[in-house]
Design a protein around this motif. Structure first.
Motif, PDB file in Angstrom:
ATOM      1  N   TYR A 227       0.246 -11.934   0.228  1.00 28.80           N
ATOM      2  CA  TYR A 227      -0.381 -12.212   1.516  1.00 28.80           C
ATOM      3  C   TYR A 227      -0.342 -13.707   1.834  1.00 28.80           C
ATOM      4  CZ  TYR A 227      -4.115 -12.362   5.067  1.00 28.80           C
ATOM      5  OH  TYR A 227      -4.858 -12.567   6.210  1.00 28.80           O
ATOM      6  N   HIS A 228      -0.686 -14.539   0.845  1.00 25.07           N
ATOM      7  CA  HIS A 228      -0.783 -15.991   1.080  1.00 25.07           C
ATOM      8  C   HIS A 228       0.559 -16.704   0.901  1.00 25.07           C
ATOM      9  CE1 HIS A 228      -5.091 -16.095   1.582  1.00 25.07           C
ATOM     10  NE2 HIS A 228      -5.289 -15.484   0.430  1.00 25.07           N
ATOM     11  N   GLU A 229       1.466 -16.143   0.086  1.00 25.89           N
ATOM     12  CA  GLU A 229       2.757 -16.768  -0.190  1.00 25.89           C
ATOM     13  C   GLU A 229       3.877 -15.761   0.108  1.00 25.89           C
ATOM     14  OE1 GLU A 229       2.880 -18.341  -4.177  1.00 25.89           O
ATOM     15  OE2 GLU A 229       0.723 -18.766  -4.150  1.00 25.89           O
ATOM     16  N   PRO A 230       4.213 -15.573   1.372  1.00 27.03           N
ATOM     17  CA  PRO A 230       5.173 -14.532   1.758  1.00 27.03           C
ATOM     18  C   PRO A 230       6.535 -14.635   1.074  1.00 27.03           C
ATOM     19  CG  PRO A 230       4.071 -15.435   3.682  1.00 27.03           C
ATOM     20  CD  PRO A 230       3.692 -16.305   2.537  1.00 27.03           C
ATOM     21  N   GLN A 231       6.950 -15.844   0.681  1.00 25.84           N
ATOM     22  CA  GLN A 231       8.264 -16.027   0.082  1.00 25.84           C
ATOM     23  C   GLN A 231       8.248 -15.940  -1.449  1.00 25.84           C
ATOM     24  OE1 GLN A 231      11.133 -16.265   2.028  1.00 25.84           O
ATOM     25  NE2 GLN A 231       9.581 -15.679   3.543  1.00 25.84           N
ATOM     26  N   ASN A 232       7.125 -15.567  -2.023  1.00 26.51           N
ATOM     27  CA  ASN A 232       7.025 -15.426  -3.475  1.00 26.51           C
ATOM     28  C   ASN A 232       7.717 -14.128  -3.885  1.00 26.51           C
ATOM     29  OD1 ASN A 232       6.027 -14.743  -6.150  1.00 26.51           O
ATOM     30  ND2 ASN A 232       4.511 -16.369  -5.871  1.00 26.51           N
ATOM     31  N   LEU A 233       8.937 -14.244  -4.403  1.00 33.19           N
ATOM     32  CA  LEU A 233       9.760 -13.070  -4.677  1.00 33.19           C
ATOM     33  C   LEU A 233       9.156 -12.199  -5.782  1.00 33.19           C
ATOM     34  CD1 LEU A 233      12.335 -11.589  -3.843  1.00 33.19           C
ATOM     35  CD2 LEU A 233      13.568 -12.903  -5.579  1.00 33.19           C
ATOM     36  N   GLN A 234       8.544 -12.826  -6.784  1.00 27.36           N
ATOM     37  CA  GLN A 234       7.943 -12.036  -7.862  1.00 27.36           C
ATOM     38  C   GLN A 234       6.792 -11.180  -7.338  1.00 27.36           C
ATOM     39  OE1 GLN A 234       8.904 -11.701 -11.290  1.00 27.36           O
ATOM     40  NE2 GLN A 234       7.539  -9.974 -10.835  1.00 27.36           N
ATOM     41  N   ALA A 235       5.964 -11.773  -6.481  1.00 27.77           N
ATOM     42  CA  ALA A 235       4.859 -11.003  -5.902  1.00 27.77           C
ATOM     43  C   ALA A 235       5.392  -9.876  -5.028  1.00 27.77           C
ATOM     44  CB  ALA A 235       3.944 -11.915  -5.092  1.00 27.77           C
ATOM     45  N   ARG A 236       6.429 -10.169  -4.256  1.00 24.67           N
ATOM     46  CA  ARG A 236       7.034  -9.138  -3.410  1.00 24.67           C
ATOM     47  C   ARG A 236       7.615  -8.010  -4.261  1.00 24.67           C
ATOM     48  NH1 ARG A 236       4.997  -9.265   1.628  1.00 24.67           N
ATOM     49  NH2 ARG A 236       5.516 -11.168   2.769  1.00 24.67           N
ATOM     50  N   ASP A 237       8.214  -8.358  -5.387  1.00 25.49           N
ATOM     51  CA  ASP A 237       8.769  -7.336  -6.269  1.00 25.49           C
ATOM     52  C   ASP A 237       7.657  -6.495  -6.888  1.00 25.49           C
ATOM     53  OD1 ASP A 237      10.954  -6.031  -7.483  1.00 25.49           O
ATOM     54  OD2 ASP A 237      10.675  -7.169  -9.332  1.00 25.49           O
ATOM     55  N   ASP A 238       6.580  -7.142  -7.297  1.00 23.33           N
ATOM     56  CA  ASP A 238       5.434  -6.404  -7.834  1.00 23.33           C
ATOM     57  C   ASP A 238       4.900  -5.409  -6.805  1.00 23.33           C
ATOM     58  OD1 ASP A 238       5.528  -7.791 -10.232  1.00 23.33           O
ATOM     59  OD2 ASP A 238       3.960  -9.216  -9.676  1.00 23.33           O
ATOM     60  N   MET A 239       4.803  -5.858  -5.567  1.00 24.44           N
ATOM     61  CA  MET A 239       4.277  -4.993  -4.511  1.00 24.44           C
ATOM     62  C   MET A 239       5.223  -3.825  -4.226  1.00 24.44           C
ATOM     63  SD  MET A 239       1.324  -6.156  -3.685  1.00 24.44           S
ATOM     64  CE  MET A 239       1.017  -5.262  -2.159  1.00 24.44           C
ATOM     65  N   LEU A 240       6.517  -4.096  -4.199  1.00 24.63           N
ATOM     66  CA  LEU A 240       7.496  -3.049  -3.906  1.00 24.63           C
ATOM     67  C   LEU A 240       7.541  -2.013  -5.028  1.00 24.63           C
ATOM     68  CD1 LEU A 240       9.593  -2.142  -1.823  1.00 24.63           C
ATOM     69  CD2 LEU A 240      11.300  -3.490  -3.069  1.00 24.63           C
ATOM     70  N   ARG A 241       7.554  -2.489  -6.269  1.00 26.37           N
ATOM     71  CA  ARG A 241       7.528  -1.558  -7.395  1.00 26.37           C
ATOM     72  C   ARG A 241       6.214  -0.791  -7.434  1.00 26.37           C
ATOM     73  NH1 ARG A 241       6.868  -3.846 -11.638  1.00 26.37           N
ATOM     74  NH2 ARG A 241       6.970  -6.051 -11.078  1.00 26.37           N
ATOM     75  N   GLY A 242       5.111  -1.507  -7.155  1.00 24.04           N
ATOM     76  CA  GLY A 242       3.818  -0.838  -7.135  1.00 24.04           C
ATOM     77  C   GLY A 242       3.757   0.261  -6.095  1.00 24.04           C
ATOM     78  N   SER A 243       4.292  -0.016  -4.921  1.00 24.25           N
ATOM     79  CA  SER A 243       4.334   0.989  -3.857  1.00 24.25           C
ATOM     80  C   SER A 243       5.158   2.194  -4.288  1.00 24.25           C
ATOM     81  CB  SER A 243       4.918   0.366  -2.585  1.00 24.25           C
ATOM     82  OG  SER A 243       5.064   1.339  -1.577  1.00 24.25           O
ATOM     83  N   MET A 244       6.289   1.935  -4.939  1.00 18.51           N
ATOM     84  CA  MET A 244       7.138   3.021  -5.412  1.00 18.51           C
ATOM     85  C   MET A 244       6.435   3.853  -6.484  1.00 18.51           C
ATOM     86  SD  MET A 244       9.352   3.872  -8.176  1.00 18.51           S
ATOM     87  CE  MET A 244       9.893   2.319  -8.892  1.00 18.51           C
ATOM     88  N   PHE A 245       5.798   3.180  -7.454  1.00 15.82           N
ATOM     89  CA  PHE A 245       5.065   3.904  -8.493  1.00 15.82           C
ATOM     90  C   PHE A 245       3.921   4.723  -7.884  1.00 15.82           C
ATOM     91  CE2 PHE A 245       6.497   0.502 -11.655  1.00 15.82           C
ATOM     92  CZ  PHE A 245       7.418   1.347 -12.261  1.00 15.82           C
ATOM     93  N   ALA A 246       3.237   4.147  -6.902  1.00 11.67           N
ATOM     94  CA  ALA A 246       2.157   4.878  -6.230  1.00 11.67           C
ATOM     95  C   ALA A 246       2.713   6.114  -5.525  1.00 11.67           C
ATOM     96  CB  ALA A 246       1.443   3.972  -5.239  1.00 11.67           C
ATOM     97  N   GLY A 247       3.898   5.976  -4.916  1.00 16.18           N
ATOM     98  CA  GLY A 247       4.539   7.117  -4.270  1.00 16.18           C
ATOM     99  C   GLY A 247       4.849   8.222  -5.267  1.00 16.18           C
ATOM    100  N   LEU A 248       5.385   7.846  -6.434  1.00 18.35           N
ATOM    101  CA  LEU A 248       5.656   8.834  -7.473  1.00 18.35           C
ATOM    102  C   LEU A 248       4.370   9.515  -7.926  1.00 18.35           C
ATOM    103  CD1 LEU A 248       8.258   6.889  -9.655  1.00 18.35           C
ATOM    104  CD2 LEU A 248       8.704   8.879  -8.202  1.00 18.35           C
ATOM    105  N   ALA A 249       3.286   8.744  -7.992  1.00 19.88           N
ATOM    106  CA  ALA A 249       2.009   9.292  -8.444  1.00 19.88           C
ATOM    107  C   ALA A 249       1.449  10.310  -7.451  1.00 19.88           C
ATOM    108  CB  ALA A 249       1.005   8.172  -8.677  1.00 19.88           C
ATOM    109  N   PHE A 250       1.282   9.895  -6.192  1.00 15.79           N
ATOM    110  CA  PHE A 250       0.621  10.817  -5.260  1.00 15.79           C
ATOM    111  C   PHE A 250       1.524  11.950  -4.823  1.00 15.79           C
ATOM    112  CE2 PHE A 250       2.379   8.373  -1.589  1.00 15.79           C
ATOM    113  CZ  PHE A 250       2.622   9.395  -0.688  1.00 15.79           C
ATOM    114  N   SER A 251       2.837  11.750  -4.885  1.00 24.96           N
ATOM    115  CA  SER A 251       3.752  12.833  -4.544  1.00 24.96           C
ATOM    116  C   SER A 251       3.650  13.967  -5.550  1.00 24.96           C
ATOM    117  CB  SER A 251       5.197  12.310  -4.491  1.00 24.96           C
ATOM    118  OG  SER A 251       6.092  13.332  -4.104  1.00 24.96           O
TER     119      SER A 251
END
Length: 377
Positions: A227-251
């Motif tokens: 949220y605070h550092e939009p260009q932080n690639l590691q944070a963006r990767d964590d969020m993208l992987r987290g979203s994917m894992f969450a999708g696998l979980a609730f699906s």
């Protein structure tokens, strides 16, 4: 308890993985693609599309949709797909593009099927589908669910079927760097709710639990940084992987009351889905916490906090969600709509998988608490 789990056949992950599009297209044996994406996304990927064209791949672009997907969007996409004679579908974007493409991939083959019929079917044929998320929130790239608003019923439909799972997923965090702080917050909180609800669902299994907790860890540690550092690639990767894992979980388990109460808000008041879910989540946690005490304790441990409820409420305050909602809602109209909202919530899915089964009165109270808090802001 016996559980059945479904997963995407192939997930290609990493910064720059969008450049593996030709590999993915080769894998689905397609030389022509129906490409669903926004005009803005198309402009950012001109190089990749030019390379595909140079290799003999025919691309038919479809960008005539916006906001959240509806049955009108789906009907128009089906007609355009028929005219394109494409062999595969490529969806690049957020939940709108991905959900629309998933429904299209099944409905284009099963022409007499309605969205309401999908969940009751056995095997379903489909058009091969490649999914490329550009937001970190819906997890739609790996789920067996598509969410489409029926414009006649004014209700969100979310049929589930294994055929809806995309064949190949490209997870490239570089594609999420342009997300605004607002979208980062709303989609991130939606993904976190996916994971938390999957973990407290009555259909949770040892397999879905693994994905849910990993999603909670990944999103919990990085949502503020993204949220605070939009260009932080590691944070963006964590969020993208987290979203994917969450999708696998609730699906493979289910969302429950937060999503059940959020969908009517989104449909009746045109609120973004992620914002609606994030808004309702604290009230749902308060309602069901005691019935899932041990589960919420494990979630708190994964987040490294004492209270899941306080953690979510602090994020909602940080991201100023209630202020955003008050800009978009007439509170008197919201209050008057509570009986209809409660009726819609009870009619949707997710109620039966709540650890504490809510009554109509319970759901009415949840909405009333929301209105009271918004009026007091």
């Amino acid at each position: 308890m016996v559980s059945t789990n479904y997963f995407s056949p192939r997930i290609i992950h990493g910064a720059g993985s969008i450049n593996n599009l030709d590999e993915a297209i080769h894998a689905i044996l397609a030389t022509s693609l129906f490409v669903l994406l926004s005009g803005r996304t198309k402009t950012g990927l001109e190089k990749q599309f030019e390379q595909l064209a140079s290799k003999g791949v025919s691309l038919h672009f479809y960008t005539d949709f916006q906001s959240e997907p509806t049955t009108d969007h789906l009907d128009a996409a089906l007609e355009n797909f028929k005219q394109s004679k494409a062999q595969g579908i490529l969806a690049i974007g957020g939940g709108t593009a991905l959900d629309l493409a998933k429904a299209l991939s099944v409905m284009a083959v099963n022409k007499t099927l309605t969205l309401g019929d999908i969940a009751q079917q056995g095997h379903l044929g489909k058009i091969p589908l490649i999914a490329v998320p550009t937001t970190a929130g819906t997890g739609s790239e790996v789920t067996k669910v598509t969410v489409i608003t029926d414009t006649k019923l004014k209700r969100k439909l979310n049929p589930g079927h294994p055929a809806l799972i995309p064949d190949i997923v490209l997870l490239d965090p570089e594609l999420t760097l342009s997300m605004s702080p607002k979208i980062t917050a709303e989609t991130g909180l939606d993904a976190l709710a996916h994971a938390i609800e999957a973990y407290v669902s009555t259909l949770a299994s040892p397999i879905s639990d693994v994905f849910a907790l990993e999603a909670i860890r990944s999103i919990g540690k990085s949502i503020r940084t993204a949220y605070h550092e939009p260009q932080n690639l590691q944070a963006r990767d964590d969020m993208l992987r987290g979203s994917m894992f969450a999708g696998l979980a609730f699906s493979n388990s289910s969302t429950n009351l937060a999503h059940a109460t959020a969908r009517p808000l989104g449909t009746r008041f045109s609120l973004p889905h992620g914002l609606s879910v994030a808004l309702m989540h604290p009230y749902v946690i308060s309602f069901g916490h005691d019935a899932a005490h041990d589960r919420y304790a494990a979630i708190a441990e994964a987040l490294g906090v004492e209270s899941v409820l306080e953690f979510i409420e602090e994020l909602n305050i940080l991201f100023e969600l209630k202020k955003e909602v008050k800009k978009q809602l007439n509170l008197d109209e919201l209050k008057a709509s509570i009986p209809l909202l409660a009726e819609d919530a009870l009619a949707g899915n997710g109620i039966a998988t709540n650890r504490k089964l809510p009554t109509r009165e319970d759901i009415t109270d949840i909405y009333q608490n929301l209105v009271t808090d918004l009026m007091g802001e």
